[in-house]
Design a protein around this motif. Structure first.
Motif, short mmCIF file in Angstrom:
data_model
loop_
_atom_site.label_atom_id
_atom_site.label_comp_id
_atom_site.label_asym_id
_atom_site.label_seq_id
_atom_site.Cartn_x
_atom_site.Cartn_y
_atom_site.Cartn_z
N SER A 160 -57.50 -6.76 -13.99
CA SER A 160 -55.87 -6.49 -14.46
C SER A 160 -55.55 -7.25 -16.03
O SER A 160 -54.51 -7.37 -16.67
N TYR A 161 -56.13 -8.57 -16.00
CA TYR A 161 -56.36 -9.14 -17.35
C TYR A 161 -57.30 -8.62 -18.29
O TYR A 161 -57.50 -9.30 -19.61
N GLY A 215 -49.28 -15.56 -10.39
CA GLY A 215 -50.16 -14.18 -9.76
C GLY A 215 -50.41 -13.92 -7.98
O GLY A 215 -50.64 -15.06 -7.78
N ASN A 216 -51.48 -12.70 -7.90
CA ASN A 216 -51.97 -12.81 -7.32
C ASN A 216 -53.13 -13.06 -7.77
O ASN A 216 -53.57 -13.37 -8.19
N ASP A 239 -59.47 -8.12 -7.15
CA ASP A 239 -59.46 -7.35 -8.82
C ASP A 239 -58.30 -8.15 -9.47
O ASP A 239 -58.07 -7.61 -9.99
N ARG A 262 -65.04 -9.56 -2.15
CA ARG A 262 -64.99 -8.64 -1.27
C ARG A 262 -65.47 -9.46 -0.21
O ARG A 262 -65.03 -9.78 0.83
N SER A 303 -53.15 -17.64 -11.55
CA SER A 303 -53.09 -18.44 -9.75
C SER A 303 -51.92 -18.59 -9.26
O SER A 303 -51.49 -18.26 -7.84
N PHE A 333 -64.01 -13.26 0.93
CA PHE A 333 -63.29 -13.75 0.65
C PHE A 333 -62.50 -12.40 1.97
O PHE A 333 -61.36 -12.87 2.19
N GLY A 334 -62.83 -11.67 2.08
CA GLY A 334 -62.36 -9.91 2.06
C GLY A 334 -61.16 -9.74 1.23
O GLY A 334 -61.31 -10.18 -0.03
N ALA A 335 -61.09 -8.53 1.88
CA ALA A 335 -60.50 -7.43 0.45
C ALA A 335 -59.19 -8.15 0.31
O ALA A 335 -58.34 -8.06 -0.85
N GLN A 336 -57.93 -8.95 1.05
CA GLN A 336 -57.14 -9.01 0.84
C GLN A 336 -56.77 -10.44 -0.27
O GLN A 336 -58.07 -10.58 -0.81
N ASN A 337 -55.96 -10.08 -0.65
CA ASN A 337 -55.29 -11.45 -1.42
C ASN A 337 -55.19 -12.49 -0.60
O ASN A 337 -55.00 -12.42 0.99
N VAL A 338 -55.63 -14.14 -0.84
CA VAL A 338 -55.82 -15.30 -0.77
C VAL A 338 -54.36 -15.67 -0.90
O VAL A 338 -54.27 -15.83 -1.52
N GLN A 381 -67.82 -7.44 -6.11
CA GLN A 381 -68.53 -7.25 -4.64
C GLN A 381 -68.23 -8.67 -3.55
O GLN A 381 -67.68 -8.41 -2.13
#
Lengths: 421, 495
Positions: B424-425, B415-416, B420, B313, B412, B316-321, B310
């Protein structure tokens, strides 16, 4: 002694009650509207900007004097990408906060989970995302596209000479209800165009899948058999590794174009788009659409992002679901003005046939019976700056067919909203 | 006078090129397509500049008017450009052009290709042109020409050759019996070559997935494997590493654009320092109070992971960079016609092995490593011998976290990068460590590559979703049978 204290207690409670009354009178000066978008969890990437867009639109309406002389008061809740929590939060919005309308949801599974709550409590939900159809509830207005307003025109485009005359189709999707239903419709559609099953490959990946090596290798193998197009219903951030792998394995848009239904400007923010130029996306709006309404819309949004200091405000973009959110809130406000009330039944009636000059450059109309917007379809090509340039669009907005004629049995469905469908 | 004449002469091709460009710009897409097809069949060296500009979406350098292209036109431009490049003096340019023409040449270009083929001096280009011609000659009238073309196609391992030969073998297409049999042999030959490429491709995918799993899990092999901390915040250490990469990229872009090509290398020490710092701070403030209480550790580290997610988030914001691959990590090397090895994956495999080697050296060849092993084997005895166990715990946890940060840099690139990322890992990481055997680096190595290869062998057969389920089921069965994992510490050190 005892009696006196009783009287005291009575007056106290009465005055408190009166205070409460005066509070609630004050509260009635505003109209509460609920905003139900995930601000944490996997869907936060897509839904956070919809929440901000909804707040901006509400500010805009309030600046013009609100609805029926009352200000709108947003109630923002966070269902955290957790499907059962969506139902819980929407019940809270409708029963505790007593909101007049809710704007929210992104994934079909979240919409399915709140649907019974809205039908039971007779609430009103505006759903802003393209979806698979097969639904038409009297308590929901759908401002995103149905399959015939997005998927089918896109496939027709790649089959056309201009789009590359694709003969073989690789249907790639994330494994849940939207991609599976869309692909079922597309397969039936392709059959009707004379494409045989051996020329259609259907592949699904789990949510958040990150390793696309095998799939890209399979696409390559498949494409050796004739001009191929990939129809992608990959959702969320899996798109980034997919496109990266495509670029690194040297599969170019001129060889195998990818048409995506869930990739917009917001998703492309996380990708270097130079190797992706020429891949396609089908939507009903693009940020690059050139008309005065859109110029103002994009400028307003950028200014709002900067003023509210949203993360990444210097690179703020608009996309299709944001436009659909914007249109939906304005339409609801217009209908509430027309009905002179925010009661669900009256607003629903007033919404039928309501129209609004949308940023897409078209005047969008809410259908008189089927609760879906008439929308134009646009195919955009990815540019090296992360924007899309429109290569094809319909001349007129299309009427939605939420019950796709390509799914057997749908011809017997009524063309108006019925509960429990 | 003479000078004027010369300039005019020099201007002439330029002028004609400009007018062709204007004409192209004003034409309708269908007409543009016809123009390009015509140019491809009859190339003119003066037109090369125009075509190169068209590829960039303009008719001349500095001209701001945009040429609207679609994929069909882009394909035709590529083809016409290749045709023109055959006139070049540069061998490499001609070779690349001939390879492009193998894919895209049209029957109308055959006469031109024939001429070039006859005049070509460079053997490599000659062979490539021969193949491009062979594709077209399959439709030739002379059976002898067809026969030669079919034989030539058999030599390639090109997936397109397979389709062409299969089309030729359809009943009623090829009338000549000799050509038919030759086509059948060629087809078998091509299929064999394709199979080799496919198998090698699968093996490489498996290795690549394994190396990614290894990088994700290696830090955990230390924090969980050696220290016994069930570290649910391990994924977030990966995420911090990835975000450090992003920050390095952004800062370099702003302050040192010259060094941007090498930002992943600069990001490595930064990511290590950031993750290790956060890890050590966590260990000192939270985790050290919870040693020996696995359930509480699990809950506390899970809470920490939520806080970190959080926090990122909010910042940097919730969006992917966007973390872009530098040029030297983009693209791939083509080994066989159907086998491309992407550079970023090759580099990651090497990097993963290098990190394992360094970690092994650190644990087995340094004083710190000796202390870490002593503390993990018998804490009280180590303390008695004068090892500062608290400090060793902190450093070991920092090391594990720092290695996770290095993993984040690598992740990096494939992937994204989003808040989050770690989520995923984390499951895969625990699977690798548990399967490999707690406390063993070698175990993690084998488990990661084993899982990667098994996953990639299953995926083409039963799909990504079922493949993942089957792998999970197999691991559960394996752990039931052998709870200590693939490799286990032997002897009495384990209590």
């Amino acid at each position: 002694m005892k009696r006196r204290s009783l009287i005291k207690a009575f007056t106290l409670s009465a005055s408190i009650a009166a205070m409460g009354l005066s509070w609630s009178i004050q509260a009635a000066e505003t109209i509460k509207v609920g905003i139900l978008h995930s601000l944490s969890g996997t869907m936060a990437i897509s839904e956070t900007s919809l929440k901000d867009m909804a707040l901006m639109t509400i500010d805009e309406i309030n600046a013009k004097g609100g609805v029926n002389g009352k200000m709108l008061e947003p109630v923002v809740v966070d269902p955290a990408s957790n499907w059962p929590l969506f139902a819980e939060k929407s019940r809270q919005l409708l029963t505790q906060d007593k909101v007049a309308v809710v704007f929210g949801c992104w994934t079909s599974v979240s919409r399915k989970s709140v649907l019974p709550v809205f039908e039971e409590l007779n609430g009103l939900l505006f759903y802003p995302v393209q979806y698979e159809g097969e639904e038409m509830s009297p308590n929901v207005f759908y401002t995103g596209a149905a399959p015939n307003q997005q998927a089918i025109p896109a496939v027709e485009y790649v089959m056309s000479e201009e789009g590359g005359s694709a003969k073989r189709f690789f249907l790639l999707g994330t494994d849940y209800v939207y991609p599976r239903t869309t692909n079922k419709i597309l397969r039936a559609f392709l059959h009707s165009k004379g494409v045989a099953d051996k020329d259609i490959e259907e592949v699904y990946t789990p949510f958040g899948h990150a390793d696309y090596q095998t799939i890209v290798a399979n696409i390559k193998k498949f494409s050796a058999g004739g001009k191929t197009a990939v129809i992608s219903t990959v959702n969320g951030d899996s798109n980034v590794p997919f496109y990266k792998e495509l670029a690194n394995q040297g599969l170019k848009a001129t060889d195998v174009p990818v048409v995506a239904f869930s990739v917009g400007e917001e998703e492309l923010r996380g990708i270097d788009t130079k190797p992706l130029v020429g891949h396609l996306a089908a939507w009903n709006y693009f940020e690059s659409v050139d008309n005065p309404v859109n110029q103002k819309f994009v400028a307003d949004w950028k200014a709002y992002a900067k003023a509210k200091n949203l993360p990444g405000a210097d690179k703020a973009v608009t996309n299709d679901p944001m436009e659909a959110t914007y249109v939906g809130i304005h339409m609801w406000a217009q209908a509430a003005e027309k009905a002179k009330s925010t009661e669900v039944d009256k607003v629903r009636e007033a919404l039928a046939g309501q129209s609004f000059k949308a940023p897409s450059g078209f005047t969008l109309t809410m259908d008189k019976t089927n609760h879906h917007l008439h929308k134009p379809v646009m195919i955009g090509e990815i540019q090296d700056d992360g924007q899309f340039s429109v290569v094809w669009e319909t001349e007129q907005p299309l009427r939605a067919q939420p019950w796709s004629p390509f799914i057997p049995g749908n011809d017997k469905r009524p063309d108006y909203a019925v509960k429990g469908n | 006078m003479l000078r004027l004449l010369l300039t005019l002469l020099l201007m002439l091709p330029l002028a004609s090129q400009a007018s062709e460009g204007e004409f192209f710009l004003s034409a309708k897409p269908a007409e543009q397509a016809r123009l390009l097809e015509g140019w491809a069949a009859q190339p003119d060296a003066a037109r090369l500049g125009l075509l190169e500009n068209l590829r960039q979406g303009r008719i001349a350098e500095g001209d701001t008017r945009k040429v609207r292209l679609n994929n069909r036109l882009r394909g035709l431009i590529d083809n016409a450009l290749a045709s023109h490049q055959l006139l070049s003096d540069n061998n490499d340019a001609r070779l690349a052009a001939a390879q492009q023409l193998q894919k895209s040449a049209q029957p109308a270009q055959m006469a031109f290709l024939d001429r070039r083929f006859a005049n070509e001096a460079d053997p490599a280009v000659h062979a490539a042109l021969g193949l491009a011609l062979a594709n077209l000659q399959l439709g030739a009238g002379e059976p002898a020409v067809r026969l030669a073309a079919v034989r030539l196609l058999g030599e390639t391992g090109d997936p397109v050759a397979r389709t062409r030969l299969e089309a030729l073998l359809q009943p009623g297409v090829e009338s000549d019996a000799g050509v038919r049999t030759a086509a059948e042999t060629s087809l078998a030959q091509v299929k064999r070559k394709l199979l080799v490429g496919e198998l090698l491709g699968q093996a490489f995918s498996g290795l690549s997935l394994g190396s990614i799993l290894l990088l994700a899990a290696l830090g955990l092999a230390i924090t969980f494997g050696l220290l016994g901390v069930i570290n649910m915040a391990h994924g977030e250490m990966l995420m911090l590493g990835a975000y450090s990469t992003y920050m390095v990229q952004v800062l370099l872009q702003r302050y040192a654009p010259g060094a941007i090509e090498f930002y992943p290398l600069i990001a490595l020490p930064v990511a290590f320092a950031v993750s290790a710092g956060v890890g050590m701070a966590l260990e000192r403030t939270v985790i050290r109070h919870l040693y020996g209480r696995p359930l509480e550790t699990l809950l506390a580290t899970w809470g920490i992971s939520l806080i970190l997610i959080q926090a990122i988030r909010l910042i940097f914001g919730a969006q992917n960079v966007e973390v872009s691959n530098p040029a030297w990590l983009s693209g791939g090397v083509q080994l066989l016609p159907n086998l491309v090895l992407p550079y970023n994956r090759l580099v990651i495999i090497g990097f993963a092995l290098a990190v394992v080697l360094l970690t092994w050296l650190l644990l087995n060849r340094t004083r710190l490593g000796l202390n870490v092993r002593a503390v993990t084997q018998n804490r009280n005895m180590a303390a008695c011998c004068g090892v500062s166990t608290g400090r060793v715990d902190m450093l070991a946890f920092g090391l594990g976290s720092g290695i996770a940060g290095l993993g984040g840099v690598a992740l990096s690139q494939v992937g994204n990068v989003g808040p989050d990322l770690g989520q995923s890992y984390i499951i895969d990481s625990f699977l690798v460590v548990v399967l490999g055997g707690v406390g063993q680096l070698a175990g993690s190595l084998w488990a990661a590559f084993g899982l990667g290869i098994a996953n990639k062998l299953l995926e083409p057969q039963i799909g990504a979703v079922l493949g993942k389920i089957l792998i999970l089921a197999l691991i559960i069965l394996f752990i039931q049978k052998r709870p200590q994992g693939l490799f286990a510490l032997k002897g009495r050190v384990i209590d």
